[in-house]
Design a protein around this motif. Structure first.
Motif, PDB file in Angstrom:
ATOM      1  N   UNK A   1       0.808  -1.225   0.000  1.00  0.00           N
ATOM      2  CA  UNK A   1       0.000   0.000   0.000  1.00  0.00           C
ATOM      3  C   UNK A   1       0.838   1.271   0.000  1.00  0.00           C
ATOM      4  N   UNK A   2       2.042   1.231   0.556  1.00  0.00           N
ATOM      5  CA  UNK A   2       2.838   2.455   0.597  1.00  0.00           C
ATOM      6  C   UNK A   2       3.371   2.856  -0.773  1.00  0.00           C
ATOM      7  N   UNK A   3       3.132   2.017  -1.781  1.00  0.00           N
ATOM      8  CA  UNK A   3       3.517   2.355  -3.147  1.00  0.00           C
ATOM      9  C   UNK A   3       2.351   2.924  -3.954  1.00  0.00           C
ATOM     10  N   UNK A   4       1.130   2.810  -3.418  1.00  0.00           N
ATOM     11  CA  UNK A   4      -0.041   3.227  -4.182  1.00  0.00           C
ATOM     12  C   UNK A   4      -0.182   4.746  -4.222  1.00  0.00           C
ATOM     13  N   UNK A   5      -0.703   5.248  -5.323  1.00  0.00           N
ATOM     14  CA  UNK A   5      -1.057   6.665  -5.418  1.00  0.00           C
ATOM     15  C   UNK A   5      -2.474   6.821  -4.885  1.00  0.00           C
ATOM     16  N   UNK A   6      -2.577   7.107  -3.604  1.00  0.00           N
ATOM     17  CA  UNK A   6      -3.895   7.138  -2.975  1.00  0.00           C
ATOM     18  C   UNK A   6      -4.683   8.402  -3.282  1.00  0.00           C
ATOM     19  N   UNK A   7      -4.040   9.369  -3.940  1.00  0.00           N
ATOM     20  CA  UNK A   7      -4.785  10.540  -4.397  1.00  0.00           C
ATOM     21  C   UNK A   7      -5.366  10.324  -5.788  1.00  0.00           C
ATOM     22  N   UNK A   8      -4.991   9.228  -6.421  1.00  0.00           N
ATOM     23  CA  UNK A   8      -5.608   8.906  -7.704  1.00  0.00           C
ATOM     24  C   UNK A   8      -7.102   8.693  -7.487  1.00  0.00           C
TER      25      UNK A   8
ATOM     26  N   UNK B   1      -6.954  18.756  -1.333  1.00  0.00           N
ATOM     27  CA  UNK B   1      -8.168  18.689  -0.527  1.00  0.00           C
ATOM     28  C   UNK B   1      -9.405  18.535  -1.395  1.00  0.00           C
ATOM     29  N   UNK B   2      -9.435  19.194  -2.542  1.00  0.00           N
ATOM     30  CA  UNK B   2     -10.569  19.036  -3.455  1.00  0.00           C
ATOM     31  C   UNK B   2     -10.712  17.580  -3.905  1.00  0.00           C
ATOM     32  N   UNK B   3      -9.593  16.942  -4.218  1.00  0.00           N
ATOM     33  CA  UNK B   3      -9.635  15.534  -4.631  1.00  0.00           C
ATOM     34  C   UNK B   3     -10.209  14.676  -3.509  1.00  0.00           C
ATOM     35  N   UNK B   4      -9.696  14.863  -2.292  1.00  0.00           N
ATOM     36  CA  UNK B   4     -10.166  14.084  -1.148  1.00  0.00           C
ATOM     37  C   UNK B   4     -11.655  14.327  -0.898  1.00  0.00           C
ATOM     38  N   UNK B   5     -12.031  15.589  -0.879  1.00  0.00           N
ATOM     39  CA  UNK B   5     -13.403  15.984  -0.543  1.00  0.00           C
ATOM     40  C   UNK B   5     -14.392  15.470  -1.582  1.00  0.00           C
ATOM     41  N   UNK B   6     -14.088  15.702  -2.849  1.00  0.00           N
ATOM     42  CA  UNK B   6     -15.027  15.342  -3.893  1.00  0.00           C
ATOM     43  C   UNK B   6     -15.212  13.829  -4.005  1.00  0.00           C
ATOM     44  N   UNK B   7     -14.126  13.090  -3.843  1.00  0.00           N
ATOM     45  CA  UNK B   7     -14.253  11.634  -3.923  1.00  0.00           C
ATOM     46  C   UNK B   7     -15.012  11.102  -2.721  1.00  0.00           C
ATOM     47  N   UNK B   8     -14.735  11.621  -1.536  1.00  0.00           N
ATOM     48  CA  UNK B   8     -15.422  11.152  -0.332  1.00  0.00           C
ATOM     49  C   UNK B   8     -16.921  11.421  -0.406  1.00  0.00           C
ATOM     50  N   UNK B   9     -17.316  12.561  -0.984  1.00  0.00           N
ATOM     51  CA  UNK B   9     -18.730  12.934  -1.043  1.00  0.00           C
ATOM     52  C   UNK B   9     -19.556  11.976  -1.901  1.00  0.00           C
TER      53      UNK B   9
ATOM     54  N   UNK C   1     -31.800  19.848   2.139  1.00  0.00           N
ATOM     55  CA  UNK C   1     -30.565  19.121   2.396  1.00  0.00           C
ATOM     56  C   UNK C   1     -29.565  19.161   1.267  1.00  0.00           C
ATOM     57  N   UNK C   2     -30.018  18.929   0.040  1.00  0.00           N
ATOM     58  CA  UNK C   2     -29.103  18.890  -1.094  1.00  0.00           C
ATOM     59  C   UNK C   2     -28.495  20.259  -1.369  1.00  0.00           C
ATOM     60  N   UNK C   3     -29.333  21.292  -1.381  1.00  0.00           N
ATOM     61  CA  UNK C   3     -28.843  22.648  -1.638  1.00  0.00           C
ATOM     62  C   UNK C   3     -27.923  23.115  -0.513  1.00  0.00           C
ATOM     63  N   UNK C   4     -28.268  22.764   0.720  1.00  0.00           N
ATOM     64  CA  UNK C   4     -27.461  23.161   1.864  1.00  0.00           C
ATOM     65  C   UNK C   4     -26.079  22.505   1.806  1.00  0.00           C
ATOM     66  N   UNK C   5     -26.057  21.227   1.456  1.00  0.00           N
ATOM     67  CA  UNK C   5     -24.775  20.518   1.370  1.00  0.00           C
ATOM     68  C   UNK C   5     -23.877  21.144   0.316  1.00  0.00           C
ATOM     69  N   UNK C   6     -24.470  21.558  -0.814  1.00  0.00           N
ATOM     70  CA  UNK C   6     -23.670  22.206  -1.853  1.00  0.00           C
ATOM     71  C   UNK C   6     -23.186  23.574  -1.382  1.00  0.00           C
ATOM     72  N   UNK C   7     -24.031  24.292  -0.663  1.00  0.00           N
ATOM     73  CA  UNK C   7     -23.625  25.595  -0.135  1.00  0.00           C
ATOM     74  C   UNK C   7     -22.481  25.429   0.864  1.00  0.00           C
TER      75      UNK C   7
ATOM     76  N   UNK D   1     -11.310   6.295  -4.670  1.00  0.00           N
ATOM     77  CA  UNK D   1     -12.712   5.891  -4.740  1.00  0.00           C
ATOM     78  C   UNK D   1     -12.920   4.463  -4.293  1.00  0.00           C
ATOM     79  N   UNK D   2     -12.019   3.565  -4.702  1.00  0.00           N
ATOM     80  CA  UNK D   2     -12.131   2.153  -4.310  1.00  0.00           C
ATOM     81  C   UNK D   2     -11.896   1.983  -2.818  1.00  0.00           C
ATOM     82  N   UNK D   3     -10.947   2.729  -2.267  1.00  0.00           N
ATOM     83  CA  UNK D   3     -10.697   2.657  -0.820  1.00  0.00           C
ATOM     84  C   UNK D   3     -11.930   3.086  -0.031  1.00  0.00           C
ATOM     85  N   UNK D   4     -12.526   4.199  -0.444  1.00  0.00           N
ATOM     86  CA  UNK D   4     -13.716   4.700   0.250  1.00  0.00           C
ATOM     87  C   UNK D   4     -14.899   3.751   0.049  1.00  0.00           C
TER      88      UNK D   4
END
Length: 253
Positions: free
Chosen positions: A91-98, A186-194, A159-165, A103-106
């Motif tokens: 795992x320490x060789x993986x590009x986890x920001x890919x 952070x955008x990569x992490x946030x957007x994939x997690x959402x 809920x949906x509009x609030x989450x986007x705001x 997405x697969x990890x989450x």
């Protein structure tokens, strides 16, 4: 990073998983191979099945398989050794920001360990960016953040509009920080997690109000030029908001 537990009942080469050629695309082959690796179905040090076996399973040509393996090699998940097959890397060789790897990890994070780590990383990066935003803020920046906070308040019943705001507010703070590298990560992490229900949860009205109040504290610290206060407020918000979403979703082994 913590590894999700493997699922012994499922194998990506299991007969029940085989698809017809029309249903398979190269992107789907990459997704399934990445998922097999991050879940431990094929463990570090082990080899992927031969090209012919993968071709038959996925219902695609050897060329598609070859290109798919090349894609996951670029992500750091495997090494292709001439004459010896394709070996899965630790795992320490993986590009986890890919995006595919993350997405697969989450997607397979039943214990929420990956999302716990993601919250920790977000807290550090966004906390630092909030401090930078407080030091760099202009009157126009503060006005834009106030408008974003007002929009959150106006949409709190949706809920949906609030989450986007909510997301829009965070992205403004990132942009005002001037730290493009931290913003991009952070955008990569946030957007994939959402994309995961495990991350978004099912917030209550009380949770929405708490989130709004926390954003208000972040805004006031930035407006006051209080770098330490802005960092502390953002860190506390991310940690507390994740705990509110996490508790109903965690699975205990």
């Amino acid at each position: 990073m913590s590894q999700p537990a493997a699922s012994p009942a499922r194998s990506f080469l299991g007969a029940s998983d085989a698809r017809t050629p029309a249903a398979r695309l190269g992107v789907a082959v990459v997704h399934d191979l990445v998922s097999a690796i991050v879940t431990g179905e094929v463990a570090p040090g082990e080899s992927l099945p031969p090209e012919g076996t993968l071709s038959a399973h996925f219902g695609v040509s050897r060329t598609v398989v070859r290109e798919s393996v090349k894609r996951i090699e670029e992500k750091g998940l495997v090494t292709v050794v001439q004459g010896r097959g394709t070996r899965v890397e630790p795992a320490d060789s993986w590009n986890m920001l890919d995006p595919v790897v993350l997405g697969a990890l989450v997607e397979n994070d039943d214990s929420l360990g990956v999302l716990d780590e993601l919250a920790t990383v977000r807290s550090a990066l966004e906390g630092s960016m909030s401090a930078d935003a407080a030091l760099r803020r202009s009157d126009a920046d503060v006005a834009e953040l106030r408008a974003a906070l007002d929009h959150m308040a106006e949409t709190i019943a949706d809920g949906e509009a609030y989450s986007q705001a909510d997301v829009d507010f965070h992205f403004l703070v990132m942009a005002f920080s001037g730290n493009r590298l931290a913003e991009n990560i952070t955008r990569v992490l946030f957007q994939r997690a959402r994309e995961s229900i495990r991350f978004t949860g099912a917030p209550t009205d009380e949770a929405f109000q708490a989130t709004l109040d926390e954003h208000g504290r972040i805004l006031e610290a930035i407006a006051a030029g209080d770098a330490a206060g802005a960092e502390a407020a953002m860190r506390a918000h991310i940690a507390d908001a994740w705990q509110r979403r996490r508790l109903p979703n965690a699975k205990h082994g």
